[in-house]
Every structure is written in structure tokens, then in C-alpha cells.
Design a protein around this motif. Structure first.
Motif, mmCIF file in Angstrom:
data_model
loop_
_atom_site.group_PDB
_atom_site.id
_atom_site.type_symbol
_atom_site.label_atom_id
_atom_site.label_comp_id
_atom_site.label_asym_id
_atom_site.label_seq_id
_atom_site.Cartn_x
_atom_site.Cartn_y
_atom_site.Cartn_z
ATOM 1 N N UNK A 183 0.768 -1.231 -0.246
ATOM 2 C CA UNK A 183 -0.093 -0.023 -0.019
ATOM 3 C C UNK A 183 0.909 1.419 0.158
ATOM 4 N N UNK A 184 1.983 1.114 0.437
ATOM 5 C CA UNK A 184 3.062 2.232 0.512
ATOM 6 C C UNK A 184 3.613 2.804 -0.737
ATOM 7 N N UNK A 185 3.315 1.779 -1.651
ATOM 8 C CA UNK A 185 4.424 2.327 -2.846
ATOM 9 C C UNK A 185 4.072 3.620 -3.630
ATOM 10 N N UNK A 186 2.840 4.268 -3.597
ATOM 11 C CA UNK A 186 2.746 5.569 -4.088
ATOM 12 C C UNK A 186 3.518 6.461 -3.214
ATOM 13 N N UNK A 187 3.463 6.476 -2.033
ATOM 14 C CA UNK A 187 4.263 7.332 -0.976
ATOM 15 C C UNK A 187 5.780 7.064 -1.479
ATOM 16 N N UNK A 188 6.024 5.945 -1.362
ATOM 17 C CA UNK A 188 7.578 5.796 -1.885
ATOM 18 C C UNK A 188 8.111 6.291 -3.103
ATOM 19 N N UNK A 189 7.036 6.218 -4.110
ATOM 20 C CA UNK A 189 7.554 7.057 -5.327
ATOM 21 C C UNK A 189 7.600 8.237 -5.167
ATOM 22 N N UNK A 190 6.797 8.947 -4.442
ATOM 23 C CA UNK A 190 6.893 10.446 -4.150
ATOM 24 C C UNK A 190 8.134 10.965 -3.597
ATOM 25 N N UNK A 191 8.391 9.846 -2.793
ATOM 26 C CA UNK A 191 9.516 10.516 -1.875
ATOM 27 C C UNK A 191 10.843 10.260 -2.636
ATOM 28 N N UNK A 192 10.863 9.143 -3.368
ATOM 29 C CA UNK A 192 12.013 9.116 -4.366
ATOM 30 C C UNK A 192 12.256 10.265 -5.445
ATOM 31 N N UNK A 193 11.053 10.663 -5.792
ATOM 32 C CA UNK A 193 11.114 11.638 -6.971
ATOM 33 C C UNK A 193 11.532 13.002 -6.269
ATOM 34 N N UNK A 194 11.016 13.163 -4.966
ATOM 35 C CA UNK A 194 11.628 14.344 -4.219
ATOM 36 C C UNK A 194 13.229 14.342 -3.772
ATOM 37 N N UNK A 195 13.554 13.055 -3.599
ATOM 38 C CA UNK A 195 15.043 12.873 -3.274
ATOM 39 C C UNK A 195 15.755 13.104 -4.302
ATOM 40 N N UNK A 196 15.387 12.759 -5.669
ATOM 41 C CA UNK A 196 16.072 12.663 -6.873
ATOM 42 C C UNK A 196 16.239 14.206 -7.172
ATOM 43 N N UNK A 197 15.010 14.977 -6.905
ATOM 44 C CA UNK A 197 15.237 16.130 -7.372
ATOM 45 C C UNK A 197 16.115 17.309 -6.599
ATOM 46 N N UNK A 198 16.049 16.976 -5.330
ATOM 47 C CA UNK A 198 16.871 17.558 -4.407
ATOM 48 C C UNK A 198 18.592 17.453 -4.919
ATOM 49 N N UNK A 199 18.622 16.102 -5.217
ATOM 50 C CA UNK A 199 20.160 15.556 -5.378
ATOM 51 C C UNK A 199 20.574 16.251 -6.805
ATOM 52 N N UNK A 200 19.554 16.458 -7.725
ATOM 53 C CA UNK A 200 19.928 17.118 -8.826
ATOM 54 C C UNK A 200 19.987 18.672 -8.910
ATOM 55 N N UNK A 201 19.318 19.419 -8.050
ATOM 56 C CA UNK A 201 19.440 20.681 -7.591
ATOM 57 C C UNK A 201 21.008 20.707 -6.934
ATOM 58 N N UNK A 202 21.481 19.914 -6.387
ATOM 59 C CA UNK A 202 22.909 20.052 -5.524
ATOM 60 C C UNK A 202 23.646 20.150 -6.747
ATOM 61 N N UNK A 203 23.433 19.198 -7.945
ATOM 62 C CA UNK A 203 24.620 18.856 -8.958
ATOM 63 C C UNK A 203 24.641 20.325 -9.838
ATOM 64 N N UNK A 204 23.351 20.875 -10.094
ATOM 65 C CA UNK A 204 23.369 21.924 -10.716
ATOM 66 C C UNK A 204 23.898 23.191 -10.036
ATOM 67 N N UNK A 205 23.528 23.348 -8.699
ATOM 68 C CA UNK A 205 24.277 24.410 -7.955
ATOM 69 C C UNK A 205 25.482 24.300 -7.737
ATOM 70 N N UNK A 206 26.422 23.051 -8.107
ATOM 71 C CA UNK A 206 27.794 23.060 -7.871
ATOM 72 C C UNK A 206 28.275 23.868 -9.167
ATOM 73 N N UNK A 207 27.664 23.958 -10.097
ATOM 74 C CA UNK A 207 27.990 24.813 -11.324
ATOM 75 C C UNK A 207 29.196 24.058 -12.076
ATOM 76 N N UNK A 208 29.346 22.765 -11.935
ATOM 77 C CA UNK A 208 30.106 21.938 -12.622
ATOM 78 C C UNK A 208 29.419 20.809 -13.483
ATOM 79 N N UNK A 209 30.331 20.622 -14.527
ATOM 80 C CA UNK A 209 29.455 19.721 -15.563
ATOM 81 C C UNK A 209 29.589 18.348 -15.187
ATOM 82 N N UNK A 210 30.600 17.748 -14.487
ATOM 83 C CA UNK A 210 30.809 16.285 -14.081
ATOM 84 C C UNK A 210 29.490 15.708 -13.351
ATOM 85 N N UNK A 211 29.093 16.536 -12.043
ATOM 86 C CA UNK A 211 28.123 16.062 -11.290
ATOM 87 C C UNK A 211 26.594 15.846 -12.140
#
Length: 273
Positions: A183-211
Motif C-alpha cells: 500500500x505504501x508504493x505510491x508514497x515511496x515513489x513520491x519520496x524517491x522523486x523528491x529526493x532525486x530532485x534535491x540531488x539534481x539541484x545540488x548537482x546544478x548548484x555545484x556549477x560543474x559539468x561532471x556532477x
């Protein structure tokens, strides 16, 4: 005449055996009532070894292994014994059922009651352990029981709470692989999306291409292609900037493009200095 004597002798032996076995079983139930479990178990097991289909003996074992006053109680053994009795009892002639009911209290009702008691006890014990392994074992042993569905739901929630404690993308992804029907799969998917979005923002904020390249390799097709392209181009420009060098007109276009593309990013304002 000799033939008739043999028949009579065989009849007497059968009667003697039945009478002896009946007395032994009754004695075993008396031991059980006195909580002399080991003596009762020995008699029940001996009776079964002599005649496999002795339902009262199996019923007696189920009673003992489900009794928490017995230090070596085991719900799984109790369940196995009571299921054996349940499958065979309904096939018996009514006369045998009446005999078992009168002598040992063995009836359809007592069988169902004991089975429910075993399931309830085993379920509570498994849940109180808060161990995924123990609950998984319950699900395996009692797979055909009414408690199985509740155990699966409890296990899934327990694992989900463990995931929340770790709050790691790979842990959540593992949850989805193992428990796709939870029953928790929908909640888990949303959490994963949020965590991935935060991780991507950190990569962009680094200002570097490699991340950013590393992120795209790790999570392909997660970011919109146009956004990804723009962020990669901006990171590429950022790699060309060297704030330690003296400003030159030749670098003006690169600074201008970088600042325009990365205005929301704090690094762009640093480049103005």
C-alpha cells in the motif's frame, strides 16, 4: 472351528489394542491437564507412531504446543498438528465424532477455536518481535490462514518505517522491487522523486559539468531533455570561467551567457565580482 477361534482371537486383539490406545490417550490428556507436558507428549507421540491416524493424539499435541505455560511451546508445531486434525476430522463417521467429543472434547468447534487461538498467538508474537525476518517466517508458515494478509500489511509498514529512518533512494527503490503490491508504493515513489530532485539541484548548484553528467547516468531520462541540455551548457561555460584571472574582453561573451543562464544560481552573482 479353528477358523472361528482365529476370528475371535483377532477380534479380541483389536478390541484390546483399541482399549489400550484409548486408555493411553486419556492418560495423556490427564497429564496435560496437570501441566505434565513431557509425559503427555511422550504418550501422544508413541500412540501416533503405532497408528498414524490418531486424531486425538494430534489434537493433544496441538493443545500442548499452543500452551504458553509450556516452556517449549511452538505455535508452528501446534498449527501443523491442528491442520492435520482439521483435514481429517470432517471425513469421520458421526459415531466416531461423537466418541471423540465425549472422550476428548474434540469437535469441529474445538478445532476451529484452537486454530484461531494458535493464529492469534503466533501473529501477536511475530508482530511484537518487530523483526522482518520473523514476520516473513510467519507469512510462510501460515500462508493459507486468515492472518496472512494482516501479517503482510504489518511487514510492509514495518519495512516502510525502516526506509523512512534511512531516507536513502536506493533503500526506497529496493522496497519497490521487493514489495510492488504494498500500500505504501505510491508514497515511496513520491519520496524517491523528491529526493532525486534535491540531488539534481545540488548537482546544478555545484556549477560543474561532471556532477550533472554523473546524475544523468545514474538517473537517465529523469530530467526533461531541454532543462538538462541548458544546465549542461551552463555548467560547461562555468568550467571555462576562472575568477583568479584578470577580466578580458575576450571572455565577456562567456561571462554574459553564463550570468544570463544561471541568474537564479548564487554562483552567477559571484562571477560579477
Amino acid at each position: 472351528m479353528v477358523f472361528n477361534k482365529r476370528i475371535i482371537l483377532i477380534g479380541l486383539l483389536i478390541f484390546f489394542f483399541k482399549s489400550t490406545y484409548s486408555q493411553n490417550i486419556s492418560k495423556a490428556f490427564q497429564f496435560y491437564e496437570k501441566e505434565e507436558y513431557k509425559l503427555a507428549i511422550d504418550i501422544f507421540k508413541k500412540s501416533i507412531s503405532k497408528k498414524k491416524d490418531i486424531l486425538p493424539a494430534k489434537y493433544g499435541l496441538a493443545l500442548i504446543y499452543a500452551d504458553t505455560n509450556y516452556q517449549k511451546y511452538k505455535y508452528n508445531l501446534a498449527y501443523r498438528s491442528i491442520k492435520y486434525v482439521e483435514k481429517r476430522f470432517y471425513k469421520l463417521p458421526e459415531s466416531d465424532k461423537l466418541t471423540y467429543s465425549s472422550n476428548y472434547g474434540l469437535t469441529d468447534l474445538s478445532i476451529n477455536k484452537l486454530e484461531s487461538q494458535i493464529l492469534d498467538g503466533a501473529f501477536i508474537e511475530a508482530c511484537n518481535s518487530e523483526s522482518v525476518e520473523i514476520i516473513d517466517e510467519f507469512i510462510k508458515v501460515y500462508k493459507d490462514s486468515v492472518a496472512n494478509k494482516k501479517a503482510v500489511q504489518f511487514r510492509n509498514e514495518l519495512v516502510f518505517q525502516n526506509c523512512l529512518g534511512q531516507n536513502d533512494i536506493s533503500v526506497y527503490q529496493d522496497f519497490l522491487k521487493k514489495y510492488p503490491e504494498a500500500q505504501q508504493t505510491d508514497s515511496v515513489k513520491k519520496i524517491i522523486e523528491n529526493l532525486i530532485a534535491v540531488e539534481y539541484e545540488k548537482c546544478v548548484a555545484s556549477g560543474e559539468l561532471e556532477p550533472i553528467l554523473g546524475f544523468n547516468e545514474k538517473y537517465p531520462k529523469y530530467i526533461d531533455a531541454k532543462i538538462l541540455k541548458a544546465d549542461m551548457e551552463n555548467a560547461f561555460l562555468a568550467d571555462k570561467l576562472d575568477l583568479d584571472e584578470t577580466f578580458s574582453l575576450g571572455m565577456f561573451a562567456i561571462y554574459e551567457t553564463y550570468i544570463k543562464n544561471a541568474a537564479p544560481v548564487e554562483l552567477a552573482f559571484v562571477a560579477l565580482q
